[in-house]
Design a protein around this motif. Structure first.
Motif, PDB file in Angstrom:
ATOM      1  N   LEU A  83      47.093  34.474  41.138  1.00  0.00           N
ATOM      2  CA  LEU A  83      47.574  33.426  40.246  1.00  0.00           C
ATOM      3  C   LEU A  83      48.656  32.662  41.005  1.00  0.00           C
ATOM      4  CD1 LEU A  83      47.246  32.259  37.412  1.00  0.00           C
ATOM      5  CD2 LEU A  83      48.948  33.890  36.595  1.00  0.00           C
ATOM      6  N   THR A  84      48.307  31.471  41.514  1.00  0.00           N
ATOM      7  CA  THR A  84      49.167  30.800  42.477  1.00  0.00           C
ATOM      8  C   THR A  84      49.008  29.282  42.400  1.00  0.00           C
ATOM      9  OG1 THR A  84      49.631  30.614  44.865  1.00  0.00           O
ATOM     10  CG2 THR A  84      47.351  30.978  44.217  1.00  0.00           C
ATOM     11  N   MET A  85      49.843  28.566  43.130  1.00  0.00           N
ATOM     12  CA  MET A  85      49.694  27.113  43.270  1.00  0.00           C
ATOM     13  C   MET A  85      48.971  26.751  44.563  1.00  0.00           C
ATOM     14  SD  MET A  85      50.768  25.817  40.526  1.00  0.00           S
ATOM     15  CE  MET A  85      50.593  24.111  41.066  1.00  0.00           C
ATOM     16  N   HIS A  86      48.676  27.716  45.412  1.00  0.00           N
ATOM     17  CA  HIS A  86      48.035  27.453  46.702  1.00  0.00           C
ATOM     18  C   HIS A  86      46.556  27.105  46.515  1.00  0.00           C
ATOM     19  CE1 HIS A  86      51.311  28.634  49.444  1.00  0.00           C
ATOM     20  NE2 HIS A  86      51.659  29.451  48.465  1.00  0.00           N
ATOM     21  N   LYS A  87      46.148  25.948  47.026  1.00  0.00           N
ATOM     22  CA  LYS A  87      44.785  25.470  46.837  1.00  0.00           C
ATOM     23  C   LYS A  87      43.943  25.524  48.118  1.00  0.00           C
ATOM     24  CE  LYS A  87      46.171  22.167  43.246  1.00  0.00           C
ATOM     25  NZ  LYS A  87      46.124  20.748  42.824  1.00  0.00           N
ATOM     26  N   GLU A  88      44.492  26.061  49.197  1.00  0.00           N
ATOM     27  CA  GLU A  88      43.791  26.042  50.478  1.00  0.00           C
ATOM     28  C   GLU A  88      42.479  26.831  50.403  1.00  0.00           C
ATOM     29  OE1 GLU A  88      46.880  26.859  50.018  1.00  0.00           O
ATOM     30  OE2 GLU A  88      48.197  25.722  51.360  1.00  0.00           O
ATOM     31  N   GLU A  89      41.389  26.188  50.792  1.00  0.00           N
ATOM     32  CA  GLU A  89      40.078  26.821  50.717  1.00  0.00           C
ATOM     33  C   GLU A  89      39.979  28.051  51.615  1.00  0.00           C
ATOM     34  OE1 GLU A  89      37.688  23.512  51.743  1.00  0.00           O
ATOM     35  OE2 GLU A  89      37.655  22.691  49.702  1.00  0.00           O
ATOM     36  N   ARG A  90      40.612  27.990  52.790  1.00  0.00           N
ATOM     37  CA  ARG A  90      40.564  29.131  53.704  1.00  0.00           C
ATOM     38  C   ARG A  90      41.267  30.341  53.097  1.00  0.00           C
ATOM     39  NH1 ARG A  90      42.994  27.056  59.186  1.00  0.00           N
ATOM     40  NH2 ARG A  90      42.874  29.295  59.627  1.00  0.00           N
ATOM     41  N   MET A  91      42.373  30.093  52.384  1.00  0.00           N
ATOM     42  CA  MET A  91      43.103  31.185  51.741  1.00  0.00           C
ATOM     43  C   MET A  91      42.260  31.817  50.636  1.00  0.00           C
ATOM     44  SD  MET A  91      45.848  33.036  51.456  1.00  0.00           S
ATOM     45  CE  MET A  91      47.210  32.173  52.260  1.00  0.00           C
ATOM     46  N   ILE A  92      41.619  30.970  49.839  1.00  0.00           N
ATOM     47  CA  ILE A  92      40.776  31.465  48.747  1.00  0.00           C
ATOM     48  C   ILE A  92      39.647  32.324  49.298  1.00  0.00           C
ATOM     49  CG2 ILE A  92      39.186  30.789  46.899  1.00  0.00           C
ATOM     50  CD1 ILE A  92      40.892  28.218  46.614  1.00  0.00           C
ATOM     51  N   SER A  93      38.941  31.795  50.287  1.00  0.00           N
ATOM     52  CA  SER A  93      37.810  32.515  50.865  1.00  0.00           C
ATOM     53  C   SER A  93      38.251  33.853  51.461  1.00  0.00           C
ATOM     54  CB  SER A  93      37.150  31.660  51.949  1.00  0.00           C
ATOM     55  OG  SER A  93      36.022  32.321  52.498  1.00  0.00           O
ATOM     56  N   TYR A  94      39.380  33.841  52.187  1.00  0.00           N
ATOM     57  CA  TYR A  94      39.875  35.068  52.814  1.00  0.00           C
ATOM     58  C   TYR A  94      40.223  36.125  51.771  1.00  0.00           C
ATOM     59  CZ  TYR A  94      42.950  38.328  55.210  1.00  0.00           C
ATOM     60  OH  TYR A  94      43.530  39.476  55.675  1.00  0.00           O
ATOM     61  N   LEU A  95      40.983  35.730  50.760  1.00  0.00           N
ATOM     62  CA  LEU A  95      41.423  36.703  49.752  1.00  0.00           C
ATOM     63  C   LEU A  95      40.249  37.280  48.972  1.00  0.00           C
ATOM     64  CD1 LEU A  95      44.680  34.972  48.588  1.00  0.00           C
ATOM     65  CD2 LEU A  95      44.510  37.325  49.384  1.00  0.00           C
ATOM     66  N   MET A  96      39.260  36.464  48.662  1.00  0.00           N
ATOM     67  CA  MET A  96      38.107  36.971  47.931  1.00  0.00           C
ATOM     68  C   MET A  96      37.305  37.946  48.801  1.00  0.00           C
ATOM     69  SD  MET A  96      38.454  35.683  44.937  1.00  0.00           S
ATOM     70  CE  MET A  96      36.886  35.892  44.104  1.00  0.00           C
ATOM     71  N   GLU A  97      37.261  37.676  50.086  1.00  0.00           N
ATOM     72  CA  GLU A  97      36.516  38.563  50.983  1.00  0.00           C
ATOM     73  C   GLU A  97      37.211  39.911  51.173  1.00  0.00           C
ATOM     74  OE1 GLU A  97      34.326  37.485  54.418  1.00  0.00           O
ATOM     75  OE2 GLU A  97      34.608  35.351  54.067  1.00  0.00           O
ATOM     76  N   VAL A  98      38.525  39.927  51.169  1.00  0.00           N
ATOM     77  CA  VAL A  98      39.238  41.186  51.411  1.00  0.00           C
ATOM     78  C   VAL A  98      39.474  41.978  50.137  1.00  0.00           C
ATOM     79  CG1 VAL A  98      40.349  40.316  53.501  1.00  0.00           C
ATOM     80  CG2 VAL A  98      41.537  40.137  51.290  1.00  0.00           C
ATOM     81  N   GLY A  99      39.009  41.457  48.996  1.00  0.00           N
ATOM     82  CA  GLY A  99      39.071  42.309  47.815  1.00  0.00           C
ATOM     83  C   GLY A  99      39.547  41.701  46.522  1.00  0.00           C
ATOM     84  N   ALA A 100      40.127  40.478  46.540  1.00  0.00           N
ATOM     85  CA  ALA A 100      40.554  39.856  45.282  1.00  0.00           C
ATOM     86  C   ALA A 100      39.327  39.635  44.395  1.00  0.00           C
ATOM     87  CB  ALA A 100      41.259  38.532  45.547  1.00  0.00           C
ATOM     88  N   ILE A 206      28.809  39.534  46.705  1.00  0.00           N
ATOM     89  CA  ILE A 206      28.172  38.231  46.522  1.00  0.00           C
ATOM     90  C   ILE A 206      28.424  37.327  47.724  1.00  0.00           C
ATOM     91  CG2 ILE A 206      28.184  36.127  45.122  1.00  0.00           C
ATOM     92  CD1 ILE A 206      28.859  37.907  42.715  1.00  0.00           C
ATOM     93  N   ILE A 207      29.677  37.287  48.167  1.00  0.00           N
ATOM     94  CA  ILE A 207      30.026  36.428  49.297  1.00  0.00           C
ATOM     95  C   ILE A 207      29.214  36.791  50.539  1.00  0.00           C
ATOM     96  CG2 ILE A 207      31.885  35.849  50.918  1.00  0.00           C
ATOM     97  CD1 ILE A 207      33.815  36.221  48.509  1.00  0.00           C
ATOM     98  N   LYS A 208      29.138  38.082  50.837  1.00  0.00           N
ATOM     99  CA  LYS A 208      28.438  38.482  52.050  1.00  0.00           C
ATOM    100  C   LYS A 208      26.935  38.296  51.914  1.00  0.00           C
ATOM    101  CE  LYS A 208      28.786  41.720  55.810  1.00  0.00           C
ATOM    102  NZ  LYS A 208      29.592  42.834  56.367  1.00  0.00           N
ATOM    103  N   ALA A 209      26.399  38.554  50.730  1.00  0.00           N
ATOM    104  CA  ALA A 209      24.958  38.382  50.513  1.00  0.00           C
ATOM    105  C   ALA A 209      24.547  36.936  50.726  1.00  0.00           C
ATOM    106  CB  ALA A 209      24.583  38.835  49.104  1.00  0.00           C
ATOM    107  N   VAL A 210      25.404  35.998  50.286  1.00  0.00           N
ATOM    108  CA  VAL A 210      25.097  34.577  50.455  1.00  0.00           C
ATOM    109  C   VAL A 210      25.336  34.147  51.900  1.00  0.00           C
ATOM    110  CG1 VAL A 210      25.751  32.235  49.774  1.00  0.00           C
ATOM    111  CG2 VAL A 210      25.575  34.043  48.039  1.00  0.00           C
TER     112      VAL A 210
END
Length: 217
Positions: A83-100, A206-210
């Motif tokens: 829950l943040t103000m950071h909109k960077e796509e690279r940050m979103i992708s990284y955090l979702m991949e590592v477990g968020a 899901i991310i890795k499957a796609v």
């Protein structure tokens, strides 16, 4: 309905108070833990483990990125919603991949916050359109190397069926009903899929499957 135990981690007192007032209006969602940093959170998790953590990124004494990694290492079943103000796509992708399990901007509306909390408990993830777009861009730009085809992961036909339904946001119970199998059997397939694809949760699956083009979007 079972109570969802929630943790809130943010170093701004006024923001925490605002979130608490919203949570008070949500049925069967109970705030059981507050922390002002990742370090503070990890210390408190020794005594109480919530079902879901709402986690800010920019904090002193361990930021949200490092806290996510630590949480997933020690509490793999705990759900984390950034829950943040950071909109960077690279940050979103990284955090979702590592477990968020979900990613929300702080200007989200109360209904979406509630939907996200319930979705990560029910399905294991929450993707809104903004996050979905960021993830797809991240997947597209991840690498210029040819994708690894599913056969290298040695997935069975049944595992591929389960994986396809997971990417369509079916819950474990819904997959079991669709495939005429028990919930326990589906949970076993999910566990095997995460082990074979080397991911930590449904979002990562899901991310890795796609990304690897095991399943097409």
């Amino acid at each position: 309905m079972e109570i969802i135990k929630l943790g809130l981690v943010d170093d701004h007192n006024l923001f925490r108070e605002g979130i608490k007032s919203l949570l008070d209006k949500m049925d069967n969602i109970e705030l059981v833990l507050e922390a002002v940093s990742g370090k503070d959170l990890l210390a408190k998790l020794n005594k109480l483990v919530p079902d879901v953590i709402l986690l800010d990124l920019e904090m002193e004494e361990m930021n949200g990125v490092d806290a996510t990694l630590k949480i997933k290492e020690s509490y793999p079943n705990m759900k984390v919603i950034i829950l943040t103000m950071h909109k960077e796509e690279r940050m979103i992708s990284y955090l979702m991949e590592v477990g968020a399990n979900g990613y929300l901007l702080k200007d989200t509306n109360p209904q979406e916050l509630e939907d996200a909390i319930r979705s990560v408990c029910d399905k294991g993830f929450y993707f809104n359109p903004f996050v979905s777009q960021a993830l797809l861009k991240g997947l597209k730009n991840k690498s210029n190397k040819p994708p690894v085809i599913g056969k290298d992961y040695h997935l069975t036909t049944r595992e591929l069926e389960v994986l396809e339904l997971v990417t369509k946001e079916f819950t474990t119970a819904e997959i079991a009903e669709e495939l005429f199998l028990s919930v326990r059997t589906i949970e076993g397939h999910r566990k095997n899929l995460m082990m074979k694809l080397e991911v930590k949760n449904t979002a990562g699956l899901i991310i890795k499957a796609v990304r690897e083009k095991i399943i097409s979007v």
